[in-house]
Enzyme design. Sequence first.
Site, PDB file in Angstrom:
ATOM      1  N   ARG A   1      -8.454  -0.881   4.217  1.00 36.43           N
ATOM      2  CA  ARG A   1      -7.442   0.188   3.076  1.00 36.43           C
ATOM      3  C   ARG A   1      -6.239  -0.331   3.078  1.00 36.43           C
ATOM      4  O   ARG A   1      -5.478   0.069   2.296  1.00 36.43           O
ATOM      5  CB  ARG A   1      -7.556   1.318   4.031  1.00 36.43           C
ATOM      6  CG  ARG A   1      -8.774   2.236   4.310  1.00 36.43           C
ATOM      7  CD  ARG A   1      -8.175   3.571   4.920  1.00 36.43           C
ATOM      8  NE  ARG A   1      -6.843   3.961   4.377  1.00 36.43           N
ATOM      9  CZ  ARG A   1      -6.127   4.659   5.136  1.00 36.43           C
ATOM     10  NH1 ARG A   1      -6.490   4.774   6.425  1.00 36.43           N
ATOM     11  NH2 ARG A   1      -4.956   5.277   4.502  1.00 36.43           N
TER      12      ARG A   1
ATOM     13  N   ASP B   1       4.148   0.204  12.181  1.00 34.75           N
ATOM     14  CA  ASP B   1       2.909  -0.409  11.459  1.00 34.75           C
ATOM     15  C   ASP B   1       3.011  -1.779  11.930  1.00 34.75           C
ATOM     16  O   ASP B   1       1.708  -2.103  11.958  1.00 34.75           O
ATOM     17  CB  ASP B   1       2.929  -0.388  10.320  1.00 34.75           C
ATOM     18  CG  ASP B   1       2.894   1.150   9.611  1.00 34.75           C
ATOM     19  OD1 ASP B   1       3.248   1.363   8.471  1.00 34.75           O
ATOM     20  OD2 ASP B   1       2.705   2.012  10.466  1.00 34.75           O
TER      21      ASP B   1
ATOM     22  N   CYS C   1      -4.653  12.211  12.672  1.00 38.49           N
ATOM     23  CA  CYS C   1      -5.654  11.113  12.657  1.00 38.49           C
ATOM     24  C   CYS C   1      -5.544  10.469  14.023  1.00 38.49           C
ATOM     25  O   CYS C   1      -4.749  10.976  14.829  1.00 38.49           O
ATOM     26  CB  CYS C   1      -5.327   9.868  11.421  1.00 38.49           C
ATOM     27  SG  CYS C   1      -3.819   9.310  12.062  1.00 38.49           S
TER      28      CYS C   1
ATOM     29  N   ARG D   1       0.447  14.096  13.013  1.00 41.58           N
ATOM     30  CA  ARG D   1       0.931  13.732  11.667  1.00 41.58           C
ATOM     31  C   ARG D   1       1.059  15.246  10.712  1.00 41.58           C
ATOM     32  O   ARG D   1       0.288  15.233   9.963  1.00 41.58           O
ATOM     33  CB  ARG D   1       0.099  12.747  11.230  1.00 41.58           C
ATOM     34  CG  ARG D   1       0.017  11.245  11.852  1.00 41.58           C
ATOM     35  CD  ARG D   1      -0.630  10.149  11.242  1.00 41.58           C
ATOM     36  NE  ARG D   1       0.255   9.746  10.036  1.00 41.58           N
ATOM     37  CZ  ARG D   1      -0.159   8.732   9.087  1.00 41.58           C
ATOM     38  NH1 ARG D   1      -1.501   8.436   9.503  1.00 41.58           N
ATOM     39  NH2 ARG D   1       0.732   8.352   8.265  1.00 41.58           N
TER      40      ARG D   1
ATOM     41  N   LYS E   1       0.671  -1.138   0.098  1.00 42.69           N
ATOM     42  CA  LYS E   1       0.062  -0.088  -0.186  1.00 42.69           C
ATOM     43  C   LYS E   1       0.929   1.247   0.053  1.00 42.69           C
ATOM     44  O   LYS E   1       0.692   2.127  -0.776  1.00 42.69           O
ATOM     45  CB  LYS E   1      -0.955   0.051   1.363  1.00 42.69           C
ATOM     46  CG  LYS E   1      -1.596   1.353   1.497  1.00 42.69           C
ATOM     47  CD  LYS E   1      -2.292   1.376   2.729  1.00 42.69           C
ATOM     48  CE  LYS E   1      -1.723   1.602   4.063  1.00 42.69           C
ATOM     49  NZ  LYS E   1      -1.273   2.937   4.315  1.00 42.69           N
ATOM     50  N   ASN E   2       1.916   1.169   0.983  1.00 42.99           N
ATOM     51  CA  ASN E   2       2.766   2.616   1.174  1.00 42.99           C
ATOM     52  C   ASN E   2       3.560   3.094  -0.141  1.00 42.99           C
ATOM     53  O   ASN E   2       4.071   3.867  -0.186  1.00 42.99           O
ATOM     54  CB  ASN E   2       3.572   2.546   2.498  1.00 42.99           C
ATOM     55  CG  ASN E   2       2.346   2.389   3.692  1.00 42.99           C
ATOM     56  OD1 ASN E   2       1.353   2.913   3.265  1.00 42.99           O
ATOM     57  ND2 ASN E   2       2.691   2.059   4.667  1.00 42.99           N
TER      58      ASN E   2
HETATM   59  C1  EPZ Z   1       4.233   6.568   6.308  1.00 42.22           C
HETATM   60  O1  EPZ Z   1       3.687   7.499   6.776  1.00 42.22           O
HETATM   61  C2  EPZ Z   1       3.334   5.361   6.310  1.00 42.22           C
HETATM   62  N1  EPZ Z   1       2.368   5.872   5.435  1.00 42.22           N
HETATM   63  C3  EPZ Z   1       2.646   5.076   7.520  1.00 42.22           C
HETATM   64  O2  EPZ Z   1       1.982   3.991   7.668  1.00 42.22           O
HETATM   65  C4  EPZ Z   1       3.968   4.813   8.425  1.00 42.22           C
HETATM   66  O3  EPZ Z   1       3.571   4.401   9.831  1.00 42.22           O
HETATM   67  C5  EPZ Z   1       5.026   5.733   8.559  1.00 42.22           C
HETATM   68  O4  EPZ Z   1       5.433   6.045   6.998  1.00 42.22           O
HETATM   69  C6  EPZ Z   1       6.395   5.635   9.185  1.00 42.22           C
HETATM   70  O5  EPZ Z   1       6.975   4.234   8.668  1.00 42.22           O
HETATM   71  C7  EPZ Z   1       2.307   5.806   4.130  1.00 42.22           C
HETATM   72  O6  EPZ Z   1       3.277   5.404   3.491  1.00 42.22           O
HETATM   73  C8  EPZ Z   1       1.051   6.357   3.234  1.00 42.22           C
HETATM   74  P1  EPZ Z   1       6.479   9.879   8.657  1.00 42.22           P
HETATM   75  P2  EPZ Z   1       4.297   8.892   6.898  1.00 42.22           P
HETATM   76  O7  EPZ Z   1       6.368  10.859   7.596  1.00 42.22           O
HETATM   77  O8  EPZ Z   1       5.105   9.297   5.497  1.00 42.22           O
HETATM   78  C9  EPZ Z   1       6.130  13.043  11.868  1.00 42.22           C
HETATM   79  C10 EPZ Z   1       0.044   2.504   7.670  1.00 42.22           C
HETATM   80  O9  EPZ Z   1      -0.444   2.105   8.796  1.00 42.22           O
HETATM   81  N2  EPZ Z   1       6.293  13.882  10.928  1.00 42.22           N
HETATM   82  O10 EPZ Z   1       7.709   9.128   8.242  1.00 42.22           O
HETATM   83  O11 EPZ Z   1       3.081  10.043   7.296  1.00 42.22           O
HETATM   84  C11 EPZ Z   1       4.741  12.156  11.974  1.00 42.22           C
HETATM   85  O12 EPZ Z   1       3.873  13.033  12.558  1.00 42.22           O
HETATM   86  C12 EPZ Z   1       0.635   3.935   7.915  1.00 42.22           C
HETATM   87  O13 EPZ Z   1       0.156   1.980   6.419  1.00 42.22           O
HETATM   88  C13 EPZ Z   1       6.399  15.266  11.081  1.00 42.22           C
HETATM   89  O14 EPZ Z   1       6.522  15.651  12.132  1.00 42.22           O
HETATM   90  O15 EPZ Z   1       5.122   8.908   8.140  1.00 42.22           O
HETATM   91  C14 EPZ Z   1       5.175  10.966  12.646  1.00 42.22           C
HETATM   92  O16 EPZ Z   1       5.206  11.118  13.963  1.00 42.22           O
HETATM   93  C15 EPZ Z   1       0.299   4.564   9.086  1.00 42.22           C
HETATM   94  N3  EPZ Z   1       6.279  16.118  10.063  1.00 42.22           N
HETATM   95  C16 EPZ Z   1       6.511  10.732  12.097  1.00 42.22           C
HETATM   96  O17 EPZ Z   1       7.032  12.137  11.689  1.00 42.22           O
HETATM   97  C17 EPZ Z   1       6.382  15.845   8.826  1.00 42.22           C
HETATM   98  O18 EPZ Z   1       6.174  16.780   7.782  1.00 42.22           O
HETATM   99  C18 EPZ Z   1       6.612   9.557  11.083  1.00 42.22           C
HETATM  100  O19 EPZ Z   1       6.016   9.981  10.042  1.00 42.22           O
HETATM  101  C19 EPZ Z   1       6.211  14.478   8.298  1.00 42.22           C
HETATM  102  C20 EPZ Z   1       6.026  13.411   9.403  1.00 42.22           C
END
Ligand code: EPZ
Length: 417
Positions: free
Chosen positions: A397, A304, A116, A121, A22-23
């Site tokens: 999803r 995850d 969410c 996020r 998915k990701n």
């Molecule tokens: C991706 O989310 C995945 N989703 C998430 O999977 C996964 O948990 C995550 O990466 C970490 O591996 C998709 O790829 C669609 P991050 P993403 O940016 O890109 C903070 C699932 O269940 N952050 O690495 O949103 C954020 O709040 C989902 O499949 C900022 O602060 O993850 C979080 O605490 C859930 N500012 C942390 O970093 C930003 O601009 C990790 O976020 C971006 C992120």
Amino acid sequence: MSKLIIEGQNTLSGEVKISGAKNSAVALLPAAILAKKKSVIYNVPEISDIDYLIEIMELLNCKIEHKDDALIIDSSSVVNKPIPEELSIQMRASYYFMGALLARYKKVEISFPGGCSIGARPIDIHLKGFEELGATVEINKNRYKITADKLIGKKIYLDFPSVGATINIMLAAVGAKGTTIIENAAMEPEIVNVASFLINMGVKILGAGTKRIEIEGKEDLDRGVVDVFPDRIESGTYIIIGALLGDNLRINGIIKEHVEALLLKLKDIGVKYNIDGDSITISKCNNIKPTHIKTLIFPGFATDLQQPITTLLTQAKGKSIIEETIYENRFKNTIDLNKMGANTRIITNNKLEVIGPTPLKGTKVNATDLRGGASLLIAGLIAQGETVIDNCDVILRGYGFLEEKLTSIGAKIKITE
Ligand code: EPZ
């Protein structure tokens, strides 16, 4: 809302095939907008997030054909227009249209969902990266308008190795003049999957999958062809199910290196399995040892899989500690796990204690988020009696053909409207 009804305690055997990630897929579709010719994405998972993305892309006048598990995407006549709120707020990954449309048109207008149930996020790291390349970001409530006269490649340091920000900035950098270097980049396999698509389109990218990625901006991209990698989180979820209920359950189409942290942890706690090539055969472990889990960025233990493995640890003989370092609110599933008989306690906002083993009893529960829902699904599979999971759309999803796959290996499960 759909419901998932599960009759628990059935042994699971036979074979199950892992779908495309998915990701990766949710980033590859928007990335196809960069090529002005027909691109092909193979092994696309059958999940609702993909349907939403296709709706947005067709609204932008992409022509999309389905051919078995492939999508043939013609972006030659894309019309860049504001992406309506009712579509883009359905899923977080709509943010990839920012990087793709900024690269090709130097302009994108999109609404973006806020946090969410697993955390705030924010997307500040994405936006800072676009600004570093020369874009102007205007935010009005949750409406984002990002424009640039031109994008100039430069060295960008990410405050946190965000998966989404790494991919989004890589997409935008394709439309920049010169070289962009992303320092402290995320190293998740999804980044390598997207980079391989862009490289196939003719973009020069070095270092995808490492902390430092170099992207050479390029116009007039050729068509791209890419295979979606197997879903490492779906793989991990079925492996955990096998450790609880398997009888030589064979899970096909995994990439061992993408689930290494989970496999090592399972070995630590006494779970036996056999890997041959891209398959793993696993059976129920009757003597699960407690452990300490700490979620980390890749290649550490995937956040995850934190909620799915929590359910496994409710059956361990003793006290386990789970530390969630990526999100600030990813223990909501434990409310309903405890309702089923688990003994978990949040010690601090990112530390959870799990004491087992506790027999679980089926009851009515509610999926708060995708992986929290997966943890309740696993609980329902091992619980005595019937479990009804409300709001199970959130689970669908991220898990394609869920009912078909689980039924084919012996689970008693059905989805009802
Ligand atoms: C991706 O989310 C995945 N989703 C998430 O999977 C996964 O948990 C995550 O990466 C970490 O591996 C998709 O790829 C669609 P991050 P993403 O940016 O890109 C903070 C699932 O269940 N952050 O690495 O949103 C954020 O709040 C989902 O499949 C900022 O602060 O993850 C979080 O605490 C859930 N500012 C942390 O970093 C930003 O601009 C990790 O976020 C971006 C992120």
